[in-house]
Design an enzyme around this catalytic site. Structure first.
Site, mmCIF file in Angstrom:
data_model
loop_
_atom_site.group_PDB
_atom_site.id
_atom_site.type_symbol
_atom_site.label_atom_id
_atom_site.label_comp_id
_atom_site.label_asym_id
_atom_site.label_seq_id
_atom_site.Cartn_x
_atom_site.Cartn_y
_atom_site.Cartn_z
ATOM 1 N N HIS A 196 5.100 49.637 3.861
ATOM 2 C CA HIS A 196 4.128 50.541 4.380
ATOM 3 C C HIS A 196 4.465 50.071 6.017
ATOM 4 O O HIS A 196 3.411 51.470 6.594
ATOM 5 C CB HIS A 196 3.108 50.040 4.077
ATOM 6 C CG HIS A 196 2.707 50.392 2.807
ATOM 7 N ND1 HIS A 196 3.083 50.012 1.543
ATOM 8 C CD2 HIS A 196 1.794 51.717 2.635
ATOM 9 C CE1 HIS A 196 3.110 50.614 0.405
ATOM 10 N NE2 HIS A 196 1.685 51.373 0.868
ATOM 11 N N GLY A 197 4.811 49.577 6.825
ATOM 12 C CA GLY A 197 4.578 49.382 8.138
ATOM 13 C C GLY A 197 5.212 47.259 8.458
ATOM 14 O O GLY A 197 5.454 46.855 7.739
#
Lengths: 471, 286
Positions: free
Chosen positions: A333-334
């Site tokens: 996700h990041g």
């Protein structure tokens, strides 16, 4: 280009007109590739090169995997393709994180800044995963009889065009659903206007835009107050309501996006997989992951969890596998530690649940009240986890939880009232799912869709980017 | 027409009917919107109200601090285009883009170097669309159905002006926020030259067109008045602009609810003093 912007609507309409032109029916794939490139280049034109490069390498690697004679060569090209995708993803997505670490160590001046400055191409996490799926699916289709087969044309040019299309197809390019190669390639053929399921597309688009523009975009302007240091001055009830509101917002935002993507793909005759299936009525954490961001969780299951051994290994190894998959899923996700913690948090919940289920028979008791408690329990812990998405720093999330417990701040009645108003349709949406039967779906009628259209036009929030665009 | 089964034609018919009825109601009743769903929307609506009609000759621009001077507190000659969470630059840019040249502009100095809200400006001036919205009320943010509902609720069940005037400060919240502001305002102030240049060019634009531009400060808690950041900011403005300041005496009689935002009663009295001072300053200049 946002799905709720005029340029996007123009692009969709213009593409539709050209796409179904009888004289251009042999060029439908080319038309969609051009539209997809326009869509992608609209925001970051120079990063189109990366998309092009990624598609090209995946086309070559997958072609070689399919047509190489020896197993050794097939394996070599498969590893090459997967490594390329992982390298691209790591370089563009995680360099800034390494840059921060390098800067903290302060050992090599300049390199840290360079790594931090590397831009994050929109949708990279999605299209690199699709690239991996293509190479792996073709490799498996040669080796595993149970893997769905699809044919690669002998003509490389045709395969190249199909791959460009598969990777860049604009409805799902920047935020999914992550389409697997075996789901998409068999669908590539000439499409006819009269075959389009317009009613389904209309319903998906209306519901998607309603979720995004009316619910998520309006909640966004309330959950704004969750930012540090604002939240420190609010009462516990306000903080809990805000967190609940964010949980509804993130669902509406992402489920809305997915519905729009699926609806638009349908207009061009393509079926994208369902991405959300009422995740907040899950009775267990493992069930939640079969309902939330389904295309990612099935991708992780098929391409990571099963290759790691899945459930076929000893208990301890299963726990380790689960944890690794969730940790990497979080990091997908990041490039921030908080996402990794979020992944670890869900991994921990899944392990605890699995362990608990092995030694008790509690989960086998069927009872409406117990089901309600289970749903509430899963929803509460999942919602608590979203704090790591909303607040950029881990310490802020901890402080938020502390504030929930100890706060003596003010009640924000206005904010709570708005969150109540905008969460209500989602509560009704879920309640309908629980109460409906095959013969009766209370929300599937003209009046409801007309009201949703009316509210999209008259009561939309200020336009905001989709939360999942940043991933 | 069966409303409870799905039929595409019925959906469109009902939708058009709803839209028509709602537009008609808005035109006939013209409901008073006194409550907005969120700050962002309130800002959009204020900008739209200004662009589509509310153009008084004297305009105040600022942040949420100056926004406490509600338009209801001001005479018809004044309009407050201050945006909560927004900036002076957003207000000035909105006036410029609307094409209106006011007689005077009063610029709040407290939060003068905050970024302009380009998203708001782009949204309210979206090509062609902003002209359409002027005539089709139903498309204006202000007239969103939920705004009408909550305004009605507030009108019926919300506090009255008298009740607001009697409001007592929550000392606990005040102290908590004051501490946060103190902590933030001792940080060194770093000037973003581009914002100063932007401010200069906007002020030049209005002055060249005959507008008189003044600076003023909103009253804040005594403990914050001379914090390092605010002093530095004041110096920058005084060194870069020769414009007059609207000096408003007895700053300390005003009460803030959190150190920087005036309480209702204080904002009410301050608005009157502000206008009186503004009028006498104009007289002095003449």
């Amino acid at each position: 280009m946002l799905f709720n912007s005029f340029p996007f609507l123009l692009l969709v309409l213009a593409t539709l007109i050209v796409y179904y032109n009888v004289y251009l029916k042999n060029y439908q794939v080319h038309i969609l590739i051009i539209s997809s490139f326009v869509f992608y280049a609209y925001g970051q034109p120079y990063l189109l090169l990366l998309l092009f490069l990624s598609s090209s390498i995946n086309a070559i690697a997958s072609y070689k995997v399919y047509y190489s004679q020896s197993k050794k060569k097939k394996k070599f090209y498969a590893i090459l393709g997967v490594s390329f995708n992982i390298s691209v993803l790591s370089f563009f997505k995680y360099s800034p994180l390494f840059g921060v670490i390098v800067n903290d160590l302060n050992s090599i001046g300049g390199i840290g800044e360079f790594l931090i400055a590397i831009p994050l191409p929109v949708g990279i996490s999605f299209y690199t995963f699709q690239g991996i799926s293509l190479v792996v699916d073709l490799y498996r289709s040669n080796h595993q009889s149970e893997c769905p087969l699809f044919k690669v044309p002998k003509d490389f040019k045709k395969h190249y065009i199909n791959t460009l299309f598969f990777i860049s197809f604009f409805p799902q390019l920047v935020a999914g659903p992550i389409v697997k190669a075996y789901q998409f390639y068999p669908q590539i053929k000439t499409k006819y206007f009269f075959d389009v399921e317009f009613e389904d597309a209309f319903k998906l688009l209306t519901l998607g835009y309603f979720f995004k523009m009316v619910i998520a975009d309006n909640l966004k302007d309330q959950t704004f107050w969750m930012a540090y240091p604002y939240f420190e001055s609010f009462s516990s009830l306000t903080l809990i309501t805000l967190l609940f509101g964010y949980s509804i917002q993130i669902f509406s935002d992402f489920a809305g996006y997915s519905l729009i993507a699926i609806g638009i793909a349908k207009l061009y005759g393509y079926n994208l997989p369902q991405n959300f299936n009422y995740p907040y009525i899950s009775r267990s954490f493992s069930e939640f992951w079969t309902r939330w961001h389904i295309s990612l969780s099935t991708w992780l299951k098929e391409y990571l969890y099963i290759p790691l051994g899945g459930n076929r290994v000893d208990k301890t190894r299963v726990y380790v596998n689960l944890f690794i998959v969730m940790l990497l899923g979080g990091l997908w996700h990041g490039a921030a530690w908080s996402y990794m913690v979020w992944g670890g948090y869900h991994g921990g919940l899944l392990i605890a649940e699995r362990y608990f289920m092995q030694y008790t028979s509690f989960h086998t008791i069927q009872n409406r009240l117990l089901d309600g408690i289970r749903i509430l329990f899963v929803f509460t812990l999942v919602t608590l986890g979203w704090l790591l998405f909303k607040l950029p720093e881990f310490w802020q999330a901890v402080l938020y939880v502390k504030s929930i417990i100890f706060s003596t701040g003010v009640h924000r009645k206005d904010v709570m009232m708005m969150i109540f108003f905008y969460s209500l349709p989602i509560v009704v949406y879920y309640a309908n799912y629980l109460m409906r039967s095959e013969e009766k779906n209370y929300l599937d009628n003209s009046l409801i869709y007309a009201v949703m259209l009316f509210l999209i036009i008259t009561n939309s929030g200020s336009s905001g980017e989709f939360i999942y665009f940043q991933f | 027409m069966n409303l409870f089964t799905f039929n595409f034609k019925n959906v469109i018919s009902i939708f058009l009917l709803l839209l028509g009825i709602y537009s008609l109601l808005l035109m006939i009743i013209q409901p008073k919107v006194i409550m907005f769903q969120n700050i962002q929307q309130k800002n959009y609506s204020f900008a739209q109200e200004f662009i589509y009609g509310n153009k008084a000759p004297n305009i105040i621009v600022g942040s949420s601090m100056a926004a406490r001077m509600k338009n209801e507190f001001l005479s018809e000659d004044f309009v407050n285009l201050s945006f909560a969470g927004g900036s002076v630059l957003t207000g000035l840019q909105t006036i410029k883009k609307s094409g209106f040249i006011p007689k005077t502009i009063y610029i709040e100095e407290n939060i003068i170097f905050r970024d302009k809200d380009q998203k708001l400006i782009d949204a309210v001036f979206y090509p062609l669309w902003w002209k359409v919205k002027k005539y089709i009320f139903v498309l204006q943010e202000k007239y969103q159905p939920l705004n009408i509902i909550i305004s009605k609720l507030k009108g019926s069940y919300g506090k009255s002006h008298e009740e607001y005037m009697k409001e007592i400060r929550n000392e606990h919240i005040y102290k908590m926020n004051l501490m946060i502001h103190k902590k933030n305002l001792i940080m060194p102030f770093i000037l973003d030259q581009s914002k100063l240049d932007n401010l200069k060019s906007l002020i030049n634009y209005f002055e060249e067109n005959g507008t008189l531009v003044f600076f003023f400060e909103m009253p804040i808690a005594k403990e914050l008045e001379n914090s390092a950041q605010l002093k530095r900011q004041r110096d920058i403005i005084k060194n870069n602009f020769e414009n007059e300041w609207l000096e408003i005496p007895k700053l300390n009689k005003y009460m803030t609810e959190d150190g920087i935002h005036l309480m209702y009663k204080s904002a009410y009295t301050f608005s009157f003093t502000f206008q009186e001072r503004a009028e006498s300053l104009l007289e002095e200049i003449k």
